[in-house]
Write a protein that holds these residues in place. Structure first.
Motif, PDB file in Angstrom:
ATOM      1  N   LYS A  16       0.808  -1.213   0.000  1.00  0.00           N
ATOM      2  CA  LYS A  16       0.000   0.000   0.000  1.00  0.00           C
ATOM      3  C   LYS A  16       0.845   1.269   0.000  1.00  0.00           C
ATOM      4  CE  LYS A  16      -3.649   2.320   2.622  1.00  0.00           C
ATOM      5  NZ  LYS A  16      -4.516   2.263   3.837  1.00  0.00           N
ATOM      6  N   ASP A  17       1.923   1.287   0.795  1.00  0.00           N
ATOM      7  CA  ASP A  17       2.802   2.451   0.879  1.00  0.00           C
ATOM      8  C   ASP A  17       4.218   2.090   0.452  1.00  0.00           C
ATOM      9  OD1 ASP A  17       0.833   4.231   1.825  1.00  0.00           O
ATOM     10  OD2 ASP A  17       1.084   3.484   3.866  1.00  0.00           O
ATOM     11  N   ASN A  18       4.341   1.233  -0.540  1.00  0.00           N
ATOM     12  CA  ASN A  18       5.669   0.801  -0.981  1.00  0.00           C
ATOM     13  C   ASN A  18       6.525   2.009  -1.363  1.00  0.00           C
ATOM     14  OD1 ASN A  18       7.686  -0.166  -3.221  1.00  0.00           O
ATOM     15  ND2 ASN A  18       7.096  -1.992  -2.110  1.00  0.00           N
ATOM     16  N   PRO A  19       7.749   2.093  -0.834  1.00  0.00           N
ATOM     17  CA  PRO A  19       8.565   3.280  -1.089  1.00  0.00           C
ATOM     18  C   PRO A  19       8.984   3.463  -2.542  1.00  0.00           C
ATOM     19  CG  PRO A  19       9.829   1.597   0.070  1.00  0.00           C
ATOM     20  CD  PRO A  19       8.408   1.146   0.071  1.00  0.00           C
ATOM     21  N   VAL A  20       9.074   2.380  -3.309  1.00  0.00           N
ATOM     22  CA  VAL A  20       9.530   2.484  -4.700  1.00  0.00           C
ATOM     23  C   VAL A  20       8.369   2.713  -5.653  1.00  0.00           C
ATOM     24  CG1 VAL A  20      10.767   1.341  -6.582  1.00  0.00           C
ATOM     25  CG2 VAL A  20      11.524   1.021  -4.211  1.00  0.00           C
ATOM     26  N   ILE A  21       7.354   1.864  -5.604  1.00  0.00           N
ATOM     27  CA  ILE A  21       6.302   1.931  -6.625  1.00  0.00           C
ATOM     28  C   ILE A  21       5.124   2.821  -6.234  1.00  0.00           C
ATOM     29  CG2 ILE A  21       6.891  -0.301  -7.612  1.00  0.00           C
ATOM     30  CD1 ILE A  21       4.604  -1.556  -6.057  1.00  0.00           C
ATOM     31  N   VAL A  22       5.054   3.261  -4.985  1.00  0.00           N
ATOM     32  CA  VAL A  22       3.998   4.194  -4.570  1.00  0.00           C
ATOM     33  C   VAL A  22       4.583   5.575  -4.301  1.00  0.00           C
ATOM     34  CG1 VAL A  22       2.206   4.707  -2.868  1.00  0.00           C
ATOM     35  CG2 VAL A  22       2.546   2.356  -3.636  1.00  0.00           C
ATOM     36  N   GLN A  23       5.637   5.618  -3.485  1.00  0.00           N
ATOM     37  CA  GLN A  23       6.254   6.900  -3.160  1.00  0.00           C
ATOM     38  C   GLN A  23       7.323   7.310  -4.173  1.00  0.00           C
ATOM     39  OE1 GLN A  23       7.394   7.108   1.062  1.00  0.00           O
ATOM     40  NE2 GLN A  23       6.119   5.304   1.424  1.00  0.00           N
ATOM     41  N   VAL A  24       7.715   6.369  -5.032  1.00  0.00           N
ATOM     42  CA  VAL A  24       8.725   6.588  -6.085  1.00  0.00           C
ATOM     43  C   VAL A  24      10.018   7.125  -5.471  1.00  0.00           C
ATOM     44  CG1 VAL A  24       9.099   7.417  -8.434  1.00  0.00           C
ATOM     45  CG2 VAL A  24       6.776   7.196  -7.569  1.00  0.00           C
ATOM     46  N   LEU A  25      10.548   6.413  -4.478  1.00  0.00           N
ATOM     47  CA  LEU A  25      11.824   6.728  -3.853  1.00  0.00           C
ATOM     48  C   LEU A  25      12.799   5.578  -4.098  1.00  0.00           C
ATOM     49  CD1 LEU A  25      10.517   8.036  -0.399  1.00  0.00           C
ATOM     50  CD2 LEU A  25      11.199   9.414  -2.368  1.00  0.00           C
ATOM     51  N   GLY A  26      14.082   5.860  -4.020  1.00  0.00           N
ATOM     52  CA  GLY A  26      15.091   4.821  -4.179  1.00  0.00           C
ATOM     53  C   GLY A  26      15.188   4.267  -5.587  1.00  0.00           C
ATOM     54  N   ILE A  27      14.734   5.031  -6.565  1.00  0.00           N
ATOM     55  CA  ILE A  27      14.725   4.557  -7.950  1.00  0.00           C
ATOM     56  C   ILE A  27      16.140   4.371  -8.496  1.00  0.00           C
ATOM     57  CG2 ILE A  27      14.137   5.185 -10.329  1.00  0.00           C
ATOM     58  CD1 ILE A  27      11.769   4.175  -8.849  1.00  0.00           C
ATOM     59  N   CYS A  28      17.066   5.250  -8.128  1.00  0.00           N
ATOM     60  CA  CYS A  28      18.424   5.201  -8.696  1.00  0.00           C
ATOM     61  C   CYS A  28      19.093   3.851  -8.448  1.00  0.00           C
ATOM     62  CB  CYS A  28      19.275   6.329  -8.119  1.00  0.00           C
ATOM     63  SG  CYS A  28      18.756   7.970  -8.638  1.00  0.00           S
ATOM     64  N   PHE A 130      11.509   0.495  14.582  1.00  0.00           N
ATOM     65  CA  PHE A 130      12.206  -0.688  14.059  1.00  0.00           C
ATOM     66  C   PHE A 130      11.355  -1.390  13.003  1.00  0.00           C
ATOM     67  CE2 PHE A 130      12.956  -5.304  14.284  1.00  0.00           C
ATOM     68  CZ  PHE A 130      14.303  -5.340  13.930  1.00  0.00           C
ATOM     69  N   LEU A 131      10.072  -1.583  13.309  1.00  0.00           N
ATOM     70  CA  LEU A 131       9.167  -2.229  12.349  1.00  0.00           C
ATOM     71  C   LEU A 131       9.058  -1.412  11.065  1.00  0.00           C
ATOM     72  CD1 LEU A 131       6.237  -3.441  14.649  1.00  0.00           C
ATOM     73  CD2 LEU A 131       8.138  -4.784  13.728  1.00  0.00           C
ATOM     74  N   ASP A 132       8.995  -0.091  11.212  1.00  0.00           N
ATOM     75  CA  ASP A 132       8.924   0.777  10.042  1.00  0.00           C
ATOM     76  C   ASP A 132      10.175   0.642   9.180  1.00  0.00           C
ATOM     77  OD1 ASP A 132       7.568   3.285   8.717  1.00  0.00           O
ATOM     78  OD2 ASP A 132       9.664   3.853   9.024  1.00  0.00           O
ATOM     79  N   GLY A 133      11.327   0.564   9.832  1.00  0.00           N
ATOM     80  CA  GLY A 133      12.573   0.405   9.089  1.00  0.00           C
ATOM     81  C   GLY A 133      12.628  -0.902   8.324  1.00  0.00           C
ATOM     82  N   ILE A 134      12.266  -1.988   9.002  1.00  0.00           N
ATOM     83  CA  ILE A 134      12.263  -3.302   8.346  1.00  0.00           C
ATOM     84  C   ILE A 134      11.232  -3.338   7.222  1.00  0.00           C
ATOM     85  CG2 ILE A 134      11.755  -5.751   8.672  1.00  0.00           C
ATOM     86  CD1 ILE A 134      14.435  -4.985   9.795  1.00  0.00           C
ATOM     87  N   GLY A 135      10.037  -2.799   7.487  1.00  0.00           N
ATOM     88  CA  GLY A 135       8.969  -2.817   6.481  1.00  0.00           C
ATOM     89  C   GLY A 135       9.344  -2.064   5.225  1.00  0.00           C
ATOM     90  N   ASN A 136       9.900  -0.869   5.374  1.00  0.00           N
ATOM     91  CA  ASN A 136      10.275  -0.080   4.206  1.00  0.00           C
ATOM     92  C   ASN A 136      11.455  -0.694   3.459  1.00  0.00           C
ATOM     93  OD1 ASN A 136       8.862   2.781   3.785  1.00  0.00           O
ATOM     94  ND2 ASN A 136       8.821   2.283   5.964  1.00  0.00           N
ATOM     95  N   ALA A 137      12.391  -1.281   4.195  1.00  0.00           N
ATOM     96  CA  ALA A 137      13.514  -1.958   3.545  1.00  0.00           C
ATOM     97  C   ALA A 137      13.034  -3.173   2.752  1.00  0.00           C
ATOM     98  CB  ALA A 137      14.553  -2.370   4.584  1.00  0.00           C
ATOM     99  N   LEU A 138      12.091  -3.928   3.337  1.00  0.00           N
ATOM    100  CA  LEU A 138      11.554  -5.095   2.629  1.00  0.00           C
ATOM    101  C   LEU A 138      10.727  -4.667   1.415  1.00  0.00           C
ATOM    102  CD1 LEU A 138      10.462  -7.453   5.562  1.00  0.00           C
ATOM    103  CD2 LEU A 138      12.468  -7.654   4.073  1.00  0.00           C
ATOM    104  N   GLY A 139       9.941  -3.591   1.577  1.00  0.00           N
ATOM    105  CA  GLY A 139       9.182  -3.089   0.436  1.00  0.00           C
ATOM    106  C   GLY A 139      10.087  -2.669  -0.701  1.00  0.00           C
ATOM    107  N   TYR A 140      11.175  -1.996  -0.346  1.00  0.00           N
ATOM    108  CA  TYR A 140      12.194  -1.604  -1.323  1.00  0.00           C
ATOM    109  C   TYR A 140      12.848  -2.842  -1.943  1.00  0.00           C
ATOM    110  CZ  TYR A 140      16.997   0.008  -2.506  1.00  0.00           C
ATOM    111  OH  TYR A 140      18.202   0.246  -3.110  1.00  0.00           O
TER     112      TYR A 140
END
Length: 207
Positions: A16-28, A130-140
């Motif tokens: 739902k809030d994936n950092p790459v395909i929703v927020q378009v971050l970490g593309i490089c 901690f959960l937020d960090g793991i979740g966003n890293a896994l989403g990425y």
């Protein structure tokens, strides 16, 4: 299925809030390290380690960091963690470390990491951070691994360096698609994933 509010920071970034395909971050880095699957997996683990620990440290210090220097403090903590990850990686798998080249160092300026430190860790307790960090890293990482799997399979005929396309296919005229290992194809692959994801999630579509 209803998910407990406690686990939302871990679960939401997976889709739902994936950092790459929703927020378009970490593309490089998604374009640069996904020609092969192994560097993509290692980059995922590296980002997860840095982001999870950085989130926890910033969360623990959030009430003592002067607002005027909070970005500097965040950068120093992330830089220290990146140096540790880089040294561990060089000792553990030097070949992959060379393949990732400067991209491990550039974790310091990864928009996902700085964004989560500022938007979440600075205002939440250590466990949710901690959960937020793991979740966003896994989403990425999920996006990196999907892109790398497709590019390595079609571009090199292999997975994790092991040949998976049968030799008789090549004998019959099959050829690897050399374009798949070029950076533009990573961008096109990510774009296709975004298209599929938004087609399946109507609430993410622009009105």
């Amino acid at each position: 299925m209803k998910i407990s509010k406690t686990w939302l920071p871990l679960v939401n970034p997976l889709s739902k809030d994936n950092p790459v395909i929703v927020q378009v971050l970490g593309i490089c880095s998604a374009l640069a390290v996904t020609a092969k699957l192994e560097p993509a997996v290692v980059m995922t683990i590296s980002v997860a380690a840095v982001l999870a620990f950085a989130n926890v440290i910033i969360s623990l210090l959030r009430n003592t960091i002067p607002n005027s220097i909070r970005i500097i403090v965040q950068l120093v903590i992330v830089a220290a963690l990146v140096v540790i990850v880089d040294q561990v990686l060089k000792a553990w798998n030097y070949e992959v470390s060379k393949a990732l080249s400067v991209f491990i160092g550039l974790i310091i300026t990864n928009c996902i990491i700085m964004g989560r430190l500022e938007a979440f860790a600075m205002s939440n307790r250590p466990w949710p951070a901690f959960l937020d960090g793991i979740g966003n890293a896994l989403g990425y990482g999920i996006i990196l691994i999907i892109v790398a799997f497709i590019r390595e399979l079609l571009g090199s005929g292999s997975i994790f360096g092991y040949q998976v396309i049968p030799q008789w296919w090549y004998d019959e005229g099959y050829q690897n698609n050399g374009m798949m290992i070029l950076p533009p194809m990573a961008l096109i692959t990510v774009a296709c994933i975004i298209w599929v994801h938004r087609a399946r999630n109507k609430d993410l579509q622009e009105k």
